[in-house]
Design a protein around this motif. Sequence first.
Motif, PDB file in Angstrom:
ATOM      1  N   TYR A  49     -27.671  -3.550  -3.247  1.00  0.00           N
ATOM      2  CA  TYR A  49     -26.897  -2.782  -2.270  1.00  0.00           C
ATOM      3  C   TYR A  49     -27.304  -1.310  -2.183  1.00  0.00           C
ATOM      4  O   TYR A  49     -27.389  -0.773  -1.070  1.00  0.00           O
ATOM      5  N   SER A  53     -28.704   0.295   1.278  1.00  0.00           N
ATOM      6  CA  SER A  53     -28.100   1.529   1.795  1.00  0.00           C
ATOM      7  C   SER A  53     -29.161   2.593   2.048  1.00  0.00           C
ATOM      8  O   SER A  53     -29.155   3.263   3.081  1.00  0.00           O
ATOM      9  N   ARG A  54     -30.080   2.750   1.098  1.00  0.00           N
ATOM     10  CA  ARG A  54     -31.151   3.739   1.265  1.00  0.00           C
ATOM     11  C   ARG A  54     -32.024   3.391   2.456  1.00  0.00           C
ATOM     12  O   ARG A  54     -32.376   4.249   3.265  1.00  0.00           O
ATOM     13  N   GLU A  57     -30.163   4.269   5.566  1.00  0.00           N
ATOM     14  CA  GLU A  57     -30.130   5.728   5.752  1.00  0.00           C
ATOM     15  C   GLU A  57     -31.473   6.254   6.245  1.00  0.00           C
ATOM     16  O   GLU A  57     -31.522   7.187   7.036  1.00  0.00           O
ATOM     17  N   THR A  63     -27.146  -1.683  10.594  1.00  0.00           N
ATOM     18  CA  THR A  63     -26.078  -2.470   9.995  1.00  0.00           C
ATOM     19  C   THR A  63     -24.946  -2.667  10.992  1.00  0.00           C
ATOM     20  O   THR A  63     -24.726  -1.835  11.870  1.00  0.00           O
ATOM     21  N   LYS A  76     -21.388  -7.246   6.050  1.00  0.00           N
ATOM     22  CA  LYS A  76     -22.297  -6.263   6.627  1.00  0.00           C
ATOM     23  C   LYS A  76     -23.649  -6.943   6.821  1.00  0.00           C
ATOM     24  O   LYS A  76     -24.290  -7.369   5.862  1.00  0.00           O
ATOM     25  N   TYR A  78     -27.590  -6.904   8.113  1.00  0.00           N
ATOM     26  CA  TYR A  78     -28.726  -5.988   8.180  1.00  0.00           C
ATOM     27  C   TYR A  78     -29.774  -6.547   9.124  1.00  0.00           C
ATOM     28  O   TYR A  78     -30.096  -7.735   9.069  1.00  0.00           O
TER      29      TYR A  78
END
Length: 113
Positions: A49, A53-54, A57, A63, A76, A78
């Motif tokens: 996770y 997330s990285r 970002e 997402t 969530k 992707y």
Amino acid sequence: MDNWKTQVKRGYLELCLLLLIQRHGRLYGFDLLEKLKAQGLPLKEGTLYPLLSRMAEEGSLSTVWETENLAGHPRKFYSLTKAGQASLSEMTVEFERMVRAYQDLQSPKKKGK
């Protein structure tokens, strides 16, 4: 040795995640964990996770939260962005180059060279 393994695995996992998401169009975290495990790449949630997330970002992934039905838990999902597709292409070229170099170094030296 552990540090080397960690560094190699980190880049390889990012490449594998992008490939899986490209192949399936979009995936959610638990599904990614299962698909990686099926390929012999078991991963812990605590590793996956933060990496996802990285990547989101940085713009490689988009997402979206969805609930399959009213009783379901939100998930969530992707998906690859255009930047993610470009990163995947560049990473694939570089990975293939590194594999070829490794194979060349591993093969016996030919006479006259």
